[in-house]
Motif scaffolding. Structure first.
Motif, PDB file in Angstrom:
ATOM      1  N   ALA A 252     -11.017 -17.746  13.131  1.00 53.76           N
ATOM      2  CA  ALA A 252     -12.174 -18.530  12.704  1.00 53.76           C
ATOM      3  C   ALA A 252     -12.147 -18.659  11.190  1.00 53.76           C
ATOM      4  N   TYR A 253     -12.646 -19.787  10.677  1.00 49.94           N
ATOM      5  CA  TYR A 253     -12.663 -19.933   9.221  1.00 49.94           C
ATOM      6  C   TYR A 253     -13.790 -20.856   8.775  1.00 49.94           C
ATOM      7  N   ILE A 254     -14.189 -20.668   7.520  1.00 54.80           N
ATOM      8  CA  ILE A 254     -15.022 -21.621   6.799  1.00 54.80           C
ATOM      9  C   ILE A 254     -14.358 -21.849   5.448  1.00 54.80           C
ATOM     10  N   GLU A 255     -14.455 -23.086   4.924  1.00 53.27           N
ATOM     11  CA  GLU A 255     -13.773 -23.428   3.669  1.00 53.27           C
ATOM     12  C   GLU A 255     -14.615 -24.445   2.899  1.00 53.27           C
ATOM     13  N   LYS A 256     -14.679 -24.262   1.568  1.00 51.62           N
ATOM     14  CA  LYS A 256     -15.468 -25.184   0.759  1.00 51.62           C
ATOM     15  C   LYS A 256     -14.956 -25.177  -0.675  1.00 51.62           C
ATOM     16  N   THR A 257     -14.967 -26.336  -1.316  1.00 51.30           N
ATOM     17  CA  THR A 257     -14.679 -26.445  -2.744  1.00 51.30           C
ATOM     18  C   THR A 257     -15.978 -26.250  -3.507  1.00 51.30           C
ATOM     19  N   ILE A 258     -15.974 -25.299  -4.462  1.00 50.77           N
ATOM     20  CA  ILE A 258     -17.209 -24.859  -5.115  1.00 50.77           C
ATOM     21  C   ILE A 258     -16.996 -24.815  -6.625  1.00 50.77           C
ATOM     22  N   ALA A 259     -17.952 -25.331  -7.376  1.00 52.10           N
ATOM     23  CA  ALA A 259     -17.951 -25.219  -8.835  1.00 52.10           C
ATOM     24  C   ALA A 259     -18.737 -23.967  -9.207  1.00 52.10           C
ATOM     25  N   LEU A 260     -18.044 -22.962  -9.737  1.00 52.13           N
ATOM     26  CA  LEU A 260     -18.693 -21.703 -10.082  1.00 52.13           C
ATOM     27  C   LEU A 260     -19.321 -21.789 -11.472  1.00 52.13           C
ATOM     28  N   PRO A 261     -20.513 -21.226 -11.639  1.00 52.10           N
ATOM     29  CA  PRO A 261     -21.120 -21.168 -12.979  1.00 52.10           C
ATOM     30  C   PRO A 261     -20.329 -20.220 -13.876  1.00 52.10           C
ATOM     31  N   SER A 262     -20.608 -20.271 -15.176  1.00 46.62           N
ATOM     32  CA  SER A 262     -19.983 -19.341 -16.103  1.00 46.62           C
ATOM     33  C   SER A 262     -20.688 -17.996 -16.037  1.00 46.62           C
ATOM     34  N   GLY A 263     -19.968 -16.933 -16.357  1.00 45.82           N
ATOM     35  CA  GLY A 263     -20.520 -15.587 -16.344  1.00 45.82           C
ATOM     36  C   GLY A 263     -19.411 -14.566 -16.511  1.00 45.82           C
ATOM     37  N   THR A 264     -19.796 -13.300 -16.638  1.00 44.57           N
ATOM     38  CA  THR A 264     -18.803 -12.233 -16.794  1.00 44.57           C
ATOM     39  C   THR A 264     -18.470 -11.557 -15.477  1.00 44.57           C
ATOM     40  N   LYS A 265     -19.336 -11.715 -14.497  1.00 45.25           N
ATOM     41  CA  LYS A 265     -19.099 -11.084 -13.193  1.00 45.25           C
ATOM     42  C   LYS A 265     -19.512 -12.054 -12.098  1.00 45.25           C
ATOM     43  N   CYS A 266     -18.696 -12.126 -11.030  1.00 48.75           N
ATOM     44  CA  CYS A 266     -18.968 -13.039  -9.916  1.00 48.75           C
ATOM     45  C   CYS A 266     -18.536 -12.368  -8.625  1.00 48.75           C
ATOM     46  N   ILE A 267     -19.467 -12.205  -7.703  1.00 47.71           N
ATOM     47  CA  ILE A 267     -19.208 -11.539  -6.428  1.00 47.71           C
ATOM     48  C   ILE A 267     -19.588 -12.478  -5.288  1.00 47.71           C
ATOM     49  N   GLY A 268     -18.744 -12.533  -4.256  1.00 46.63           N
ATOM     50  CA  GLY A 268     -19.049 -13.289  -3.049  1.00 46.63           C
ATOM     51  C   GLY A 268     -19.285 -12.363  -1.877  1.00 46.63           C
ATOM     52  N   ILE A 269     -20.127 -12.768  -0.955  1.00 52.40           N
ATOM     53  CA  ILE A 269     -20.331 -12.025   0.277  1.00 52.40           C
ATOM     54  C   ILE A 269     -20.352 -12.989   1.459  1.00 52.40           C
ATOM     55  N   VAL A 270     -20.076 -12.458   2.638  1.00 50.43           N
ATOM     56  CA  VAL A 270     -20.216 -13.211   3.873  1.00 50.43           C
ATOM     57  C   VAL A 270     -20.479 -12.210   4.993  1.00 50.43           C
ATOM     58  N   TYR A 271     -21.220 -12.635   5.994  1.00 49.84           N
ATOM     59  CA  TYR A 271     -21.501 -11.794   7.151  1.00 49.84           C
ATOM     60  C   TYR A 271     -20.644 -12.265   8.324  1.00 49.84           C
ATOM     61  N   ILE A 272     -20.067 -11.312   9.051  1.00 49.14           N
ATOM     62  CA  ILE A 272     -19.263 -11.658  10.217  1.00 49.14           C
ATOM     63  C   ILE A 272     -19.723 -10.852  11.425  1.00 49.14           C
ATOM     64  N   LYS A 273     -19.509 -11.443  12.584  1.00 51.16           N
ATOM     65  CA  LYS A 273     -19.905 -10.816  13.848  1.00 51.16           C
ATOM     66  C   LYS A 273     -18.969 -11.318  14.935  1.00 51.16           C
ATOM     67  N   GLY A 274     -18.719 -10.519  15.944  1.00 51.25           N
ATOM     68  CA  GLY A 274     -17.858 -10.954  17.034  1.00 51.25           C
ATOM     69  C   GLY A 274     -18.339 -10.427  18.368  1.00 51.25           C
ATOM     70  N   ARG A 275     -17.987 -11.137  19.416  1.00 54.69           N
ATOM     71  CA  ARG A 275     -18.252 -10.643  20.761  1.00 54.69           C
ATOM     72  C   ARG A 275     -17.214 -11.204  21.714  1.00 54.69           C
ATOM     73  N   CYS A 276     -17.023 -10.510  22.818  1.00 50.75           N
ATOM     74  CA  CYS A 276     -16.046 -10.931  23.819  1.00 50.75           C
ATOM     75  C   CYS A 276     -16.572 -10.545  25.193  1.00 50.75           C
ATOM     76  N   TRP A 277     -16.324 -11.401  26.180  1.00 53.20           N
ATOM     77  CA  TRP A 277     -16.731 -11.069  27.533  1.00 53.20           C
ATOM     78  C   TRP A 277     -15.720 -11.648  28.518  1.00 53.20           C
ATOM     79  N   ALA A 278     -15.688 -11.064  29.701  1.00 51.48           N
ATOM     80  CA  ALA A 278     -14.761 -11.498  30.743  1.00 51.48           C
ATOM     81  C   ALA A 278     -15.393 -11.228  32.102  1.00 51.48           C
ATOM     82  N   ASN A 279     -14.809 -11.833  33.138  1.00 51.93           N
ATOM     83  CA  ASN A 279     -15.301 -11.583  34.486  1.00 51.93           C
ATOM     84  C   ASN A 279     -15.019 -10.153  34.918  1.00 51.93           C
ATOM     85  N   ARG A 280     -13.948  -9.585  34.345  1.00 53.94           N
ATOM     86  CA  ARG A 280     -13.633  -8.175  34.619  1.00 53.94           C
ATOM     87  C   ARG A 280     -13.241  -7.505  33.314  1.00 53.94           C
TER      88      ARG A 280
END
Length: 280
Positions: free
Chosen positions: A166-194
């Protein structure tokens, strides 16, 4: 003994938003034993305020001669009320006996652990809660099936048995600064008949096609045996973008999962939500 760390493993970033108390960080550890006999390994953490939560005694078990394996380690500390940076070491020790009395080798990594609160910085954020991708190129669809917040939306990627990314992608103009941190939340699940055996094996963050963060090798989440469904809670990934401030970048976040056994009718779903960038 060989000691190998993943890209930028010497810097751990934890964000305070939605963080539990105690604050936790989980990471994979790969051990390759080139010694002539079985060795027993132990991890020792020496960072102020942090301790090893799992395995509780730091003992990682034995690895046979020529063996190559992964272990997953969780460290924790009481949740601070403000941002803090702490430095220290993580050491892996090798012993010839299961009682851990005869140490023959060790390897040490100098680490920096940063606890940040990026929602108090200059923030670029995308919640998907209007039901759209908000300019992101995505591998699935925007869905209200799961969300970090009640009643929200996230990117939902569905696949059947085998390996999927799975992926997400974007072109982003970052502001100026001395420190820059990104975060993202992920989750998964799986199921089957057996019965199913399923795991999330890789999380990768790329800037302009170059990997700046990766979790690879050990299972981010693993379930197998006599179960028909499995789901893990939202997990937060944090990564450093400081070298790209005041630039326009293409940010891509990938999560890879696989079914390595599926008795009948296997389904996998990966969710990504609330990608956020904070600049300070």
């Amino acid at each position: 003994m060989q000691f190998q760390v993943h890209l930028f493993a010497d810097r751990i970033i934890c964000d305070l938003e939605y963080a539990p108390d105690p604050l936790r960080n989980t990471f994979p550890l790969r051990i390759a034993n080139n010694y002539s006999q079985t060795l027993y390994f132990k991890i020792v953490l020496n960072v102020p305020n942090w301790s090893i939560e799992s395995p509780t005694d730091g003992k990682l078990g034995g690895v046979g001669s020529g063996g190559d394996t992964y272990r997953v380690v969780t460290i924790s500390r009481s949740k601070p009320t403000d941002e803090v940076t702490e430095t220290g070491t993580i050491t892996v020790e090798a012993y010839t006996d299961s009682e851990y009395t005869n140490k023959i080798d060790e390897a040490t990594l100098n680490v920096t652990i940063e606890v940040v609160n990026i929602k108090t910085w200059t923030v670029l954020g995308w919640t998907f809660d209007d039901g759209t991708s908000q300019g992101w190129t995505i591998s699935g669809e925007i869905s209200d099936e799961r969300s970090v917040i009640t009643g929200g939306y996230s990117m939902r990627h569905h696949a059947y048995s085998g390996e999927t990314t799975a992926y997400i992608e974007k072109t982003i103009a970052l502001p100026s600064g001395t420190k820059c941190i990104g975060i993202v939340y992920i989750k998964g699940r799986c199921w089957a008949n057996r019965y199913i055996a399923w795991r999330v094996t890789k999380v990768v963050v790329k800037v302009n096609g170059n990997i700046i963060y990766e979790w690879k090798g050990a299972s981010f989440y693993d379930t197998n045996g006599n179960v028909g469904s499995a789901e893990f809670p939202w997990r937060k990934i944090a990564f450093d973008l400081s070298q790209y401030t005041d630039q326009t970048i293409t940010l891509r976040i990938e999560v890879t999962a696989e079914t390595y056994y599926c008795a009948d009718g296997c389904n996998q779903v990966i969710y990504l939500d609330d990608p956020t960038i904070g600049v300070k």
